[in-house]
Design a protein around this motif. Sequence first.
Motif, short mmCIF file in Angstrom:
data_model
loop_
_atom_site.label_atom_id
_atom_site.label_comp_id
_atom_site.label_asym_id
_atom_site.label_seq_id
_atom_site.Cartn_x
_atom_site.Cartn_y
_atom_site.Cartn_z
N LEU A 130 -11.33 -6.91 -4.97
CA LEU A 130 -9.98 -6.42 -5.34
C LEU A 130 -9.10 -7.33 -4.76
CD1 LEU A 130 -10.35 -2.69 -5.22
CD2 LEU A 130 -9.94 -4.13 -7.24
N PHE A 131 -8.85 -7.74 -3.58
CA PHE A 131 -8.09 -8.38 -2.71
C PHE A 131 -7.99 -10.02 -3.23
CE2 PHE A 131 -7.09 -10.80 1.09
CZ PHE A 131 -5.75 -10.14 1.42
N VAL A 132 -9.10 -10.56 -3.44
CA VAL A 132 -9.16 -11.90 -4.13
C VAL A 132 -8.54 -11.99 -5.61
CG1 VAL A 132 -10.57 -13.81 -4.98
CG2 VAL A 132 -11.07 -12.86 -2.50
N PHE B 136 -1.31 -12.88 -8.58
CA PHE B 136 0.35 -13.26 -8.17
C PHE B 136 0.64 -14.48 -8.88
CE2 PHE B 136 -0.46 -10.20 -4.70
CZ PHE B 136 0.52 -9.02 -5.08
N PHE B 137 -0.24 -15.28 -9.13
CA PHE B 137 0.05 -16.68 -9.88
C PHE B 137 1.11 -16.39 -10.91
CE2 PHE B 137 -4.06 -18.27 -7.83
CZ PHE B 137 -3.13 -19.07 -7.07
N MET C 288 -4.10 -4.02 -6.60
CA MET C 288 -5.39 -4.47 -6.44
C MET C 288 -5.42 -5.01 -4.86
SD MET C 288 -6.66 -6.39 -9.72
CE MET C 288 -8.36 -6.63 -9.49
N PHE C 289 -4.42 -5.74 -4.93
CA PHE C 289 -4.10 -6.22 -3.20
C PHE C 289 -4.10 -5.19 -2.24
CE2 PHE C 289 -1.64 -8.16 0.09
CZ PHE C 289 -2.52 -9.56 0.23
N VAL C 290 -3.39 -4.03 -2.51
CA VAL C 290 -3.27 -2.82 -1.83
C VAL C 290 -4.63 -2.24 -1.33
CG1 VAL C 290 -2.17 -0.74 -1.24
CG2 VAL C 290 -0.54 -2.47 -1.94
#
Length: 71
Positions: free
Chosen positions: A23-25, A31-32, A45-47
């Motif tokens: 999820l982090f990746v 974000f691109f 997903m980052f959180v």
Amino acid sequence: MLRMLVHDYFYIHLGIGLVGNLLFVVGSILFFKAFENWYTTAVWMFVLGSGGSSLGQLFKTIFEAEERRRY
């Protein structure tokens, strides 16, 4: 309970870490600029990925500390 989760059911601990990292990746990739419409999803997903990775590391650290105290 933590001993059981980390030691006896290591695949659960491993799964939490792998899903968190995935999820982090993926969240980071979203974000691109090309994925601008996915920004809110990327943030979540980052959180969640960061939280999952942190939780997995916390479980491992506590388990290892308990093991060192035991012996």
